[in-house]
Scaffold this active site. Sequence first.
Site, PDB file in Angstrom:
ATOM      1  N   VAL A  10       0.715  -1.254   0.019  1.00 26.12           N
ATOM      2  CA  VAL A  10      -0.031  -0.020   0.031  1.00 26.12           C
ATOM      3  C   VAL A  10       0.895   1.087   0.001  1.00 26.12           C
ATOM      4  O   VAL A  10       2.033   1.283   0.692  1.00 26.12           O
ATOM      5  CB  VAL A  10      -0.911   0.118   1.205  1.00 26.12           C
ATOM      6  CG1 VAL A  10      -2.055  -0.934   0.996  1.00 26.12           C
ATOM      7  CG2 VAL A  10      -0.438   0.030   2.475  1.00 26.12           C
ATOM      8  N   SER A  11       0.299   2.188  -0.865  1.00 25.20           N
ATOM      9  CA  SER A  11       1.294   3.415  -0.616  1.00 25.20           C
ATOM     10  C   SER A  11       1.459   4.420   0.446  1.00 25.20           C
ATOM     11  O   SER A  11       2.330   5.069   0.782  1.00 25.20           O
ATOM     12  CB  SER A  11       0.725   4.379  -1.900  1.00 25.20           C
ATOM     13  OG  SER A  11       0.780   3.700  -3.065  1.00 25.20           O
ATOM     14  N   THR A  12       0.197   4.346   1.413  1.00 24.11           N
ATOM     15  CA  THR A  12       0.471   5.185   2.504  1.00 24.11           C
ATOM     16  C   THR A  12       0.213   4.308   3.565  1.00 24.11           C
ATOM     17  O   THR A  12      -0.450   3.081   3.859  1.00 24.11           O
ATOM     18  CB  THR A  12      -0.824   6.355   2.440  1.00 24.11           C
ATOM     19  OG1 THR A  12      -1.913   5.554   2.482  1.00 24.11           O
ATOM     20  CG2 THR A  12      -0.708   7.071   1.154  1.00 24.11           C
TER      21      THR A  12
END
Length: 193
Positions: A10-12
């Site tokens: 996941v990016s965040t």
Amino acid sequence: MAKLIGYARVSTRDQSTDRQQTDLLAAGVRRDDLYVDHGVSGARASRPEFNRALDALIDGDTLVITTLDRLGRSTQNMLTFAEELRGRGAGLRVLNLGGGDVDTATPIGSMLFTIMAALAQMEHEIKRERITDSIKKRRDAGLDLGGRPRRITDSQVRNAIRLIEGGEPAAQAARDLGMSRATFYRRARSLVE
């Protein structure tokens, strides 16, 4: 014995990999063979858990991901990566690609992967164009772009300008306001225009 090596990303830090992990485990990946990156962009070349997953791959193993965007951003990078895996004797399996799962070890899977990688890159570029266009239109219309709210009021900036005109150094006035000199000058210039 050939293993399935799973990778989720996941990016965040706010996002959850729960769904990805559930899908990977359901596809036969053992929990010990599951690598997860939190808060890491797909555009980054260095992803710690992704690198560990690749190190764990040996001849005959298959890297399993849920969707293409977990792998990377550009078609060329994805195709190069798939070719690198083939060269190492490892496969790539994408679970949610075109309505089913695709295994690059098969000719049809390899073809579908190539087509879907190109479509994923195109989708990413279209999304970027839309965002850039939207920001430009909002800026041209003088609308708020979001971001952090200003803590320093225009009145405080005007008072600092008066102090500077009275002989106080600009650096000190900016420090007193809790901002950099560059930010102070930008704010002061916007008040004068």
